[in-house]
Scaffold this motif. Structure first.
Motif, PDB file in Angstrom:
ATOM      1  N   ILE A  31     -10.325   7.556   4.273  1.00  0.00           N
ATOM      2  CA  ILE A  31      -9.990   6.374   3.489  1.00  0.00           C
ATOM      3  C   ILE A  31      -8.972   5.565   4.277  1.00  0.00           C
ATOM      4  N   VAL A  32      -9.212   4.254   4.389  1.00  0.00           N
ATOM      5  CA  VAL A  32      -8.303   3.359   5.111  1.00  0.00           C
ATOM      6  C   VAL A  32      -7.766   2.322   4.137  1.00  0.00           C
ATOM      7  N   ALA A  33      -6.448   2.106   4.186  1.00  0.00           N
ATOM      8  CA  ALA A  33      -5.808   1.093   3.340  1.00  0.00           C
ATOM      9  C   ALA A  33      -4.932   0.212   4.219  1.00  0.00           C
ATOM     10  N   THR A  34      -4.887  -1.065   3.876  1.00  0.00           N
ATOM     11  CA  THR A  34      -4.057  -2.020   4.600  1.00  0.00           C
ATOM     12  C   THR A  34      -3.068  -2.642   3.628  1.00  0.00           C
ATOM     13  N   GLY A  35      -1.802  -2.625   4.023  1.00  0.00           N
ATOM     14  CA  GLY A  35      -0.753  -3.261   3.234  1.00  0.00           C
ATOM     15  C   GLY A  35      -0.153  -4.399   4.024  1.00  0.00           C
ATOM     16  N   ILE A  36       0.120  -5.514   3.338  1.00  0.00           N
ATOM     17  CA  ILE A  36       0.713  -6.659   4.024  1.00  0.00           C
ATOM     18  C   ILE A  36       1.927  -7.158   3.260  1.00  0.00           C
ATOM     19  N   SER A  45       4.363  -8.637   8.051  1.00  0.00           N
ATOM     20  CA  SER A  45       4.160  -7.266   8.479  1.00  0.00           C
ATOM     21  C   SER A  45       2.809  -6.768   7.973  1.00  0.00           C
ATOM     22  N   THR A  46       2.164  -5.940   8.790  1.00  0.00           N
ATOM     23  CA  THR A  46       0.908  -5.295   8.402  1.00  0.00           C
ATOM     24  C   THR A  46       1.067  -3.802   8.619  1.00  0.00           C
ATOM     25  N   LEU A  47       0.680  -3.030   7.617  1.00  0.00           N
ATOM     26  CA  LEU A  47       0.765  -1.575   7.687  1.00  0.00           C
ATOM     27  C   LEU A  47      -0.611  -1.022   7.336  1.00  0.00           C
ATOM     28  N   GLU A  48      -1.162  -0.196   8.215  1.00  0.00           N
ATOM     29  CA  GLU A  48      -2.460   0.428   7.955  1.00  0.00           C
ATOM     30  C   GLU A  48      -2.251   1.931   7.854  1.00  0.00           C
ATOM     31  N   VAL A  49      -2.751   2.509   6.766  1.00  0.00           N
ATOM     32  CA  VAL A  49      -2.635   3.952   6.552  1.00  0.00           C
ATOM     33  C   VAL A  49      -4.042   4.523   6.399  1.00  0.00           C
ATOM     34  N   THR A  50      -4.298   5.587   7.151  1.00  0.00           N
ATOM     35  CA  THR A  50      -5.610   6.242   7.105  1.00  0.00           C
ATOM     36  C   THR A  50      -5.433   7.670   6.624  1.00  0.00           C
ATOM     37  N   TYR A  51      -6.262   8.052   5.649  1.00  0.00           N
ATOM     38  CA  TYR A  51      -6.298   9.435   5.173  1.00  0.00           C
ATOM     39  C   TYR A  51      -7.570  10.056   5.728  1.00  0.00           C
ATOM     40  N   ALA A  52      -7.414  11.137   6.482  1.00  0.00           N
ATOM     41  CA  ALA A  52      -8.568  11.803   7.080  1.00  0.00           C
ATOM     42  C   ALA A  52      -8.343  13.309   7.050  1.00  0.00           C
ATOM     43  N   PRO A  53      -8.919  13.995   6.072  1.00  0.00           N
ATOM     44  CA  PRO A  53      -8.739  15.452   6.034  1.00  0.00           C
ATOM     45  C   PRO A  53      -9.493  16.114   7.188  1.00  0.00           C
ATOM     46  N   ALA A  62      -0.351   6.444  10.076  1.00  0.00           N
ATOM     47  CA  ALA A  62       0.203   5.139   9.723  1.00  0.00           C
ATOM     48  C   ALA A  62       0.466   4.362  10.998  1.00  0.00           C
ATOM     49  N   ARG A  63       0.116   3.085  10.987  1.00  0.00           N
ATOM     50  CA  ARG A  63       0.436   2.224  12.112  1.00  0.00           C
ATOM     51  C   ARG A  63       0.783   0.846  11.570  1.00  0.00           C
ATOM     52  N   SER A  64       1.574   0.118  12.341  1.00  0.00           N
ATOM     53  CA  SER A  64       2.013  -1.176  11.850  1.00  0.00           C
ATOM     54  C   SER A  64       1.963  -2.226  12.943  1.00  0.00           C
ATOM     55  N   ALA A  65       1.845  -3.459  12.483  1.00  0.00           N
ATOM     56  CA  ALA A  65       1.829  -4.621  13.369  1.00  0.00           C
ATOM     57  C   ALA A  65       2.856  -5.609  12.858  1.00  0.00           C
ATOM     58  N   GLY A  66       3.290  -6.461  13.729  1.00  0.00           N
ATOM     59  CA  GLY A  66       4.343  -7.410  13.385  1.00  0.00           C
ATOM     60  C   GLY A  66       3.830  -8.699  12.787  1.00  0.00           C
TER      61      GLY A  66
END
Length: 177
Positions: A31-36, A45-53, A62-66
């Motif tokens: 599951i991938v989610a993007t927060g801004i 700011s952009t934050l992407e969080v990936t859930y991968a069991p 988690a990774r982020s961009a400016g």
């Protein structure tokens, strides 16, 4: 973990971001989610969080961009819990901030005039022209009070410095700041 639970966990731990959980194909457990974070039309700011069991259990990345929609990813961190993945990302930025703050302080100290040397005299017309060239060409929301003064814009000028420069230009032109 399903998308609804993942979204609730993200909103709980990072409520300052507007979250979008992207659809996954059937049978895919990632599951991938993007927060801004935005200020008007500007993406701060952009934050992407990936859930991968995997075979060892849950894994969050988690990774982020400016600044800006197409800003490159700055750093990525992964861990077994959502909170630790995000905390690791934040700790990295705090560490990097300390390194750059030290370099900035050294450069600032190097700019100071020695006590026995005469201070250089600035001509106001040249200063006005230089500030107008720098500040006038920037398309940033320096008049937006929601952006903190210590927020760094992509040109390595703090928002406080940008506001002071705009005020100096307005004062030199005889306009209200």
């Amino acid at each position: 973990m399903d998308a609804t639970y993942f979204r609730k966990a993200l909103v709980k731990i990072m409520p300052g971001y507007d979250w979008t959980v992207h659809r996954a194909r059937k049978g895919v457990t990632t599951i991938v989610a993007t927060g801004i974070q935005t200020s008007g039309l500007n993406r701060l700011s952009t934050l992407e969080v990936t859930y991968a069991p995997d075979d060892k259990g849950d894994w969050f990345r988690a990774r982020s961009a400016g600044y800006g929609r197409r800003a490159p990813w700055l750093y990525e961190n992964g861990d077994a819990t959502l909170a630790r993945a995000l905390r690791g990302l934040q700790d990295y930025y705090r560490h990097t901030e300390g390194i750059y703050r030290g370099h900035a302080a050294a450069l600032e100290a190097g700019r100071k005039v020695a006590p026995d040397a005469p201070a250089p005299r600035a001509d106001s017309a040249g200063l006005l022209e230089a500030l107008t060239a720098i500040v006038g060409s920037l398309n940033v929301a320096s008049d937006n009070p929601n952006v903190p003064d210590d927020f760094l814009v992509p040109v390595d000028i703090t928002m406080g410095e940008l506001r002071k420069a705009r005020a100096a230009i307005a004062s030199a032109k005889g306009e209200a700041a």
